[in-house]
Design a protein around this motif. Structure first.
Motif, mmCIF file in Angstrom:
data_model
loop_
_atom_site.group_PDB
_atom_site.id
_atom_site.type_symbol
_atom_site.label_atom_id
_atom_site.label_comp_id
_atom_site.label_asym_id
_atom_site.label_seq_id
_atom_site.Cartn_x
_atom_site.Cartn_y
_atom_site.Cartn_z
ATOM 1 N N ASP A 1 0.713 -1.202 0.019
ATOM 2 C CA ASP A 1 0.096 -0.055 0.018
ATOM 3 C C ASP A 1 0.781 1.159 -0.062
ATOM 4 O O ASP A 1 2.252 1.141 0.088
ATOM 5 C CB ASP A 1 -1.074 0.083 1.359
ATOM 6 C CG ASP A 1 -0.365 0.165 2.591
ATOM 7 O OD1 ASP A 1 0.854 0.466 2.457
ATOM 8 O OD2 ASP A 1 -1.152 -0.220 3.676
ATOM 9 N N ARG A 2 0.163 2.288 -0.011
ATOM 10 C CA ARG A 2 1.060 3.635 -0.043
ATOM 11 C C ARG A 2 2.131 3.747 0.991
ATOM 12 O O ARG A 2 3.176 4.209 0.858
ATOM 13 C CB ARG A 2 0.145 4.803 -0.222
ATOM 14 C CG ARG A 2 0.831 6.378 -0.295
ATOM 15 C CD ARG A 2 -0.018 7.237 -0.143
ATOM 16 N NE ARG A 2 -0.101 7.380 1.087
ATOM 17 C CZ ARG A 2 -1.011 8.410 1.788
ATOM 18 N NH1 ARG A 2 -1.725 9.275 1.122
ATOM 19 N NH2 ARG A 2 -1.078 8.359 3.077
ATOM 20 N N ASN A 3 1.616 3.509 2.122
ATOM 21 C CA ASN A 3 2.668 3.721 3.419
ATOM 22 C C ASN A 3 3.891 2.756 3.169
ATOM 23 O O ASN A 3 4.703 3.281 3.626
ATOM 24 C CB ASN A 3 1.658 3.483 4.539
ATOM 25 C CG ASN A 3 0.801 4.525 4.983
ATOM 26 O OD1 ASN A 3 0.926 5.823 4.270
ATOM 27 N ND2 ASN A 3 -0.445 4.351 5.668
ATOM 28 N N ALA A 4 3.447 1.426 2.921
ATOM 29 C CA ALA A 4 4.798 0.630 2.864
ATOM 30 C C ALA A 4 5.631 1.184 1.678
ATOM 31 O O ALA A 4 6.727 1.029 1.985
ATOM 32 C CB ALA A 4 4.239 -0.698 2.508
ATOM 33 N N LEU A 5 4.899 1.649 0.566
ATOM 34 C CA LEU A 5 5.661 2.282 -0.519
ATOM 35 C C LEU A 5 6.525 3.522 0.071
ATOM 36 O O LEU A 5 7.669 3.577 -0.445
ATOM 37 C CB LEU A 5 5.088 2.536 -1.905
ATOM 38 C CG LEU A 5 4.292 1.248 -2.376
ATOM 39 C CD1 LEU A 5 3.377 1.654 -3.417
ATOM 40 C CD2 LEU A 5 5.411 0.327 -3.111
ATOM 41 N N LEU A 6 5.993 4.270 0.625
ATOM 42 C CA LEU A 6 6.644 5.361 1.233
ATOM 43 C C LEU A 6 7.739 5.189 2.186
ATOM 44 O O LEU A 6 8.827 5.757 2.028
ATOM 45 C CB LEU A 6 5.590 6.257 2.230
ATOM 46 C CG LEU A 6 4.658 7.180 1.195
ATOM 47 C CD1 LEU A 6 3.797 7.842 2.168
ATOM 48 C CD2 LEU A 6 5.451 8.298 0.432
#
Length: 153
Positions: free
Chosen positions: A84-89
């Protein structure tokens, strides 16, 4: 610094005997990967570092793209699978270098990451690509709205 985001190409539906992780590209997806590979050949620096989800469909997309654009280095990462976005960030912010990056991954996370950095909605279709440029010196300095969309396919 530039962040290049590529969503994997079109895949087969989930089949009862296989997992989502094992899904492979359809012939249409293989053609999409060839088209984006040809497109990227004229646009990406040969010094780019490539990170790719370890799923079958992202690996297959990367392999086809690499026939048109030879990566210097590619790293397959389990933690990018359906991230998800947070993991990618967290992944981006953990990078210790300031090289341009090509990240090959999955929706919804990859579209949400592009939207976060540009502060505008970006919805990547299969084999969709965007390039986001940052006026920073470290990946740790990137944040919402600091990216500028400079290319898309």
């Amino acid at each position: 610094m530039k962040l290049h985001l590529l969503r994997h190409a079109k895949t087969q539906a989930i089949q009862p005997a296989k997992t989502d992780f094992e899904r492979r590209l359809l012939p249409k997806g293989e053609e999409q990967a060839r088209l984006i590979g040809n497109y990227l050949n004229d646009r990406l620096s040969r010094k780019i570092t490539v990170f790719c989800s370890s799923s079958a469909r992202t690996r297959q997309t990367a392999k086809i793209v690499q026939q048109y654009f030879e990566f210097r280095d590619i790293r397959f990462e389990q933690k990018l699978y359906l991230a998800d976005r947070n993991a990618l960030l967290d992944f981006i912010w953990s990078l210790e270098h300031n090289d341009d990056v090509l990240l090959i991954g999955h929706n919804e996370g990859i579209s949400e990451l592009a939207s976060y950095f540009t502060d505008s909605y970006i919805g990547l279709q299969t084999a969709g690509y965007v390039c986001i440029e940052f006026d920073v010196t470290s990946w740790k300095e990137t944040s919402t709205g600091l990216g500028r969309l400079v290319d898309a396919f």
